[in-house]
Write an enzyme that holds these catalytic residues in place. Structure first.
Site, PDB file in Angstrom:
ATOM      1  N   CYS A 859      -5.338  -0.968  -2.550  1.00 56.30           N
ATOM      2  CA  CYS A 859      -4.481  -0.165  -3.425  1.00 56.30           C
ATOM      3  C   CYS A 859      -4.359   1.189  -2.750  1.00 56.30           C
ATOM      4  CB  CYS A 859      -5.034  -0.100  -4.839  1.00 56.30           C
ATOM      5  SG  CYS A 859      -6.810   0.196  -4.967  1.00 56.30           S
ATOM      6  N   SER A 860      -4.738   2.253  -3.421  1.00 50.27           N
ATOM      7  CA  SER A 860      -4.744   3.558  -2.765  1.00 50.27           C
ATOM      8  C   SER A 860      -6.138   3.870  -2.239  1.00 50.27           C
ATOM      9  CB  SER A 860      -4.287   4.644  -3.739  1.00 50.27           C
ATOM     10  OG  SER A 860      -4.275   5.909  -3.125  1.00 50.27           O
ATOM     11  N   GLY A 862      -8.697   1.700  -2.783  1.00 54.77           N
ATOM     12  CA  GLY A 862      -9.328   0.427  -2.457  1.00 54.77           C
ATOM     13  C   GLY A 862     -10.500   0.092  -3.347  1.00 54.77           C
ATOM     14  N   ARG A 865      -7.684  -0.950  -8.665  1.00 51.22           N
ATOM     15  CA  ARG A 865      -6.841  -2.136  -8.824  1.00 51.22           C
ATOM     16  C   ARG A 865      -7.304  -3.264  -7.909  1.00 51.22           C
ATOM     17  NH1 ARG A 865      -1.153   1.351  -8.694  1.00 51.22           N
ATOM     18  NH2 ARG A 865      -2.127   3.242  -9.482  1.00 51.22           N
TER      19      ARG A 865
END
Length: 931
Positions: A859-860, A862, A865
């Protein structure tokens, strides 16, 4: 002759009638007094003046038709603020006579003059009425800003009790919102001296705030305010509507009852001692000064079949009792129902007819989905500090000014009177000191008349009995309620253990000690010696090896544990055994420590526990933690299908009670004793998107031919599915930075990965979350020795699917890479409907079929999400394999391989609800695994 006589008489009669009529025409009357009164009424103002004080210390005057409902004023206030998510807010006014809860909420269905006894002009305070359980539910930054101002005010006025360490963290977010990034050239020593965050603020506290302020570099005001609320929501007294009460038994112990979005919370000395969730409460009622809650039927014995728990509390007055009941009705309706219950159509009904009439949170959120998000710009209003106004939040001066305003009406001297409309009698009130609900009112003993300040249209008798949340109740006489057991807290017991869970500054404040509680808050010391057979008389469950706290599972009657003062109860969490912190010890080690205490010189066992207070004799409200079966019991179960179904039923109950989230909050975010030294290397620091999200050294992915070294912010995460022989292999990574794209593709190449799953958009709320590390459709881009060509791209409102050709330039070897991106996940939140996400997970599973190489998930950061997707797929596989699903154990297994996977409680709740949704729906137990 007779005829003439008759004619003459008729004429005389006509003449007489004509004369009388002429006299009437020539006469008249004029009511001078009535005419003057009518003229005066024409000149009487038809409006009332209302002054509203806002959260930013500003005030505004509104003119309202005196016959209009209070909703008219609320509409004008919301229009003035341009507030969209308005249902969380309300107006408070000061009521008379003085009492412990003199501030009342304005009822929008009644006129202002009928409710307010102080004025005109009438003064109101704009405040948060319903505290949102998670700030991510608020779509508008402007709404979160008002919540931010409210919580700051709550802390400074001591309505929200906050441990010093947490107060310093919250204050640092407030400073970041106001001053921006820490600048050593501008922010010299003492730059916080003009601010006041908490009462009795010290220089040491300001230094703590300064150190934490330095760690928030890069956060916008909106980010800082969101983080402020995200931390504040974890405090025990966040969003509590507090009411003073006494335990309804011989002890008459003073307590406070707090109404929240989750249910009714019991406090003693500002320490939470019990929680009754809405899911457990069947009815709420009041009768005069007694407040009752009736719990769901509980099976207690074969003889009695089942009984109903009815718990009663003594309130200070009839008025305070009714206000508590109203607060419960409003909070239950707002947070638990989709739509408010319609008003009763019964003409002759007994008890209060009050019902919440506004929109529920569900309706508010649904409207938010349909309404376009307002991208507004607004100025954060200047506020006072000690003596001057600057940009920022609420000040001590503002709080003291509000206190003085309230006390100005409360401190009525004997020369001041209040005249009753119903009795025309006059009552003198004593001085009332105090501002918030923590202060108990003291009224004269001979003060008995409530008619002078009742609603006016209803007699005291007609409103004695409150209604219920469910409407099928009768006026039966209440049985004697079960007494509430209240343990005696040892306030001198201090937990001095320092945080050892995570050594990164930006997250070390997430828990104030290893157990997630502020030191010394709510802890009980219990001492006992063994009986003649060497037994203490209690069992425990849990341990670090099982991913759950140490919980007392059973206490035998008549044993030392049962007879100890205070008593050890089922559901108590054991924190220390003879001074030893057991939070990181296995189940067997804890049992050994308990047994070993018998061999000491005194033979005494000293436990420090966090109590779970019980209601009724040998009946308890649900404990803080769900009892998860031990691993060996699960493995040896002869009926895996029943075990699977039981685990999901347990998950459902724990979600409804809130125990699941409480348990998640207790789980360590970083596995103890796992190092992260490679991430701290000076050459690797620029490769981390977030300085406090780092990979474990033990499980990190090591690049063989990295362009600038072997480091990349990624970990191997392998999830084994018991009984199936399946091991799902993942690489959990952060979203690539511009300087790490080459390393990212090098990792894909070296790991022979053919599937990359992306769970974020490139930009969210104007901030870059992930650099675009792939070329546009039909274009080619070089990353070191690797060349990537995008050969296919499809996009829906929720997903994006791409296919790449990855070629090694030196060897000309070519591989095919599938790229799946989920783009419907909202920033700072979770999807409102899991349908799209579950469809995406199913597509990921289809693409993973037969794959043995690791799937790269990012995700951003990690962790958030990314952890949700891994948990979801692991749970699906366990369902198919007829294995029990315990999400907390899955999260623990993931966090043992990468820190902090599943970042927030809202994410954990989302994935738990999604697991329940897919069972026997999208995913079913497979026939390949025999029962």
């Amino acid at each position: 002759m007779d005829m003439m006589t008759e004619i003459r008489k008729l004429w005389e009669r006509i003449t007489e009638l004509h004369t009388m009529s002429m006299r009437l025409v020539s006469s008249g009357s004029y009511n001078v007094r009535a005419s003057e009164m009518a003229h005066l009424q024409d000149r009487t103002p038809k409006t009332v003046t209302c002054v509203v004080h806002f959260l930013d210390d500003s005030c505004e005057t509104f003119e309202i038709d005196k016959r209009a409902k209070a909703q008219n004023l609320l509409d004008k206030v919301f229009e003035h603020l341009e507030l969209v998510e308005k249902d969380y807010f309300g107006l408070q006014y000061l009521d008379l006579p003085p009492g412990d809860d003199a501030l009342r909420w304005l009822d929008p269905l009644k006129t202002i003059k009928k409710q307010c006894r102080v004025g005109p002009p009438f003064e109101f305070f704009f405040r948060v009425k319903f505290y949102v359980s998670d700030p991510s539910k608020l779509a508008e930054e402007y709404t979160r800003y008002h919540f931010f101002l409210q919580v700051k005010r709550d802390i400074l006025s001591e309505k929200l009790v906050c441990p010093p360490s947490q107060a310093a963290l919250l204050a640092s977010f407030s400073v970041q919102s106001e001053l921006g990034d820490y600048n050593p050239d501008e922010h010299k020593d003492g730059y916080l001296a003009d601010f006041l965050f908490i009462p009795s603020q010290t220089d040491d506290f300001e230094k703590m705030v300064c150190e934490k302020h330095k760690q928030h570099r890069g956060q916008t005001p909106a980010d800082a305010e969101y983080n402020f609320l995200d931390k504040a929501k974890r405090l025990d007294m966040y969003g509590i509507d507090l009411h003073n009460a006494r335990v309804r038994d011989q002890s008459n112990i003073e307590i406070q009852l707090g109404v929240t979005s989750a249910g009714l919370v019991v406090f003693q000395n500002n320490v939470k001692i019990n929680t009754f969730s809405w899911a457990k409460i069947v009815k709420i009622s009041f009768k005069r000064k007694q407040f009752f809650i009736q719990l769901r039927r509980e099976a207690v014995s074969v003889e009695n079949d089942s009984i109903e728990n009815l718990i009663g509390f003594n309130m200070i007055s009839y008025r305070s009792c009714k206000n508590l009941w109203k607060s419960c009705v409003e909070h239950h309706t707002f947070f638990r129902l989709h739509h408010p219950n319609p008003p009763s159509k019964k003409i002759f009904s007994i008890g209060s007819k009050f019902r919440y009439s506004g929109r529920t949170e569900y309706q508010t959120l649904e409207e938010g989905k349909r309404r376009a998000k307002i991208d507004r710009t607004f100025s954060r209003s200047p506020s006072k500090r000690y003596a001057r106004r600057t940009v920022g939040g609420v000040s001590r001066d503002a709080i003291l000014e509000e206190k003085r305003y309230i006390e100005g009406y409360r401190n009525l001297t004997k020369s001041q009177t209040f005249t009753s409309n119903s009795t025309n009698s006059t009552h003198n009130f004593n001085r009332y000191d105090g501002v918030n609900s923590h202060t108990r009112a003291t009224l004269p003993h001979d003060y008995k008349s409530r008619a002078s300040w009742n609603d006016g249209t209803r007699s005291e008798k007609s409103d004695d009995d409150g209604g219920f949340l469910s409407h099928n109740t009768s006026r039966d006489t209440y049985p004697a309620p079960a007494p509430t057991k209240v343990v005696n807290f040892n306030s001198s017991e201090e937990n001095t253990r320092s945080d050892q869970y995570y050594d990164i500054p930006a997250y070390e404040e997430y828990i104030s000690n290893g157990n997630g509680y502020a030191d010394g808050h709510g802890l009980v010391t219990i001492r006992m010696t063994p009986d003649d057979l060497g037994r203490f008389g209690f069992n425990v469950k849990g341990g670090a090896d099982q991913g759950m706290p140490i919980i007392v599972s059973r206490v035998a009657p008549g044993t030392p544990a049962d007879l100890a003062i205070p008593r050890l109860n089922e559901g108590d969490q054991v924190l220390f055994i003879n001074g030893r912190d057991v939070s990181q010890h296995t189940h067997e080690q804890v049992v050994m420590f308990i047994k070993a205490s018998r061999e000491t010189h005194s033979g005494e066992l000293v436990l420090v526990v966090r109590p779970n207070v019980y209601v009724g004799e040998d009946q308890s409200e649900e404990p803080d933690f769900t009892y998860i079966p031990e691993t060996h019991q699960i493995a040896s179960s002869s009926s895996s299908a029943n075990t699977l179904e039981s685990s999901l039923m347990l998950l459902q109950e724990s979600l409804e009670s809130g125990a699941a989230l409480a348990q998640f909050e207790q789980l360590y975010r970083k596995k103890p004793n796992m190092t992260m030294n490679a991430a701290r290397n000076e050459s690797n620091i620029p490769k981390n998107r977030y300085r406090d999200i780092s990979p474990y050294d033990k499980t990190r992915v090591v690049l063989k031919t990295g362009s600038t070294g072997d480091y990349i912010n990624a970990n191997y995460v392998n999830m084994e599915i018991p009984g199936s022989g399946i091991v799902n292999r993942y690489i959990a990574a952060q979203g690539p930075l511009p300087n790490t794209c080459t390393d990212f593709w090098q990792m894909v190449w070296e790991q022979h990965s053919s599937l990359v799953v992306m769970l974020t958009t490139k930009v969210e709320r104007g901030r870059v979350k992930c650099h675009q590390y792939w070329p546009e459709l039909y274009e080619t881009e070089d990353f070191g020795a690797l060349q990537i060509t995008c050969v296919k791209e499809e996009e829906t409102p929720s997903f994006a699917f791409r296919e790449f050709n990855l070629t090694h330039v030196e060897t000309s070897e070519e591989r095919h890479i599938r790229h799946m991106q989920y783009i419907a996940w909202p920033d700072h939140g979770v999807p409102d409907d899991p349908s799209d996400f579950l469809e995406f997970v199913m597509k990921v599973r289809q693409n993973r079929s037969g794959m043995v190489e690791p799937t790269i998930v990012h995700c951003s950061a990690g962790i958030g999400r990314t952890g949700v997707l891994i948990t979801m797929e692991t749970a699906m596989c366990r369902v198919e394999a007829r294995q029990p699903v315990y999400p907390l154990i899955i999260v623990k297994e993931m966090r043992d391989q990468r820190a902090m996977l599943i970042q927030t409680a809202s994410q954990y709740k989302f994935v738990c609800e999604a697991i329940l949704r897919v069972y026997n729906g999208l995913v079913k137990p497979s026939e390949d695994y025999h029962r």
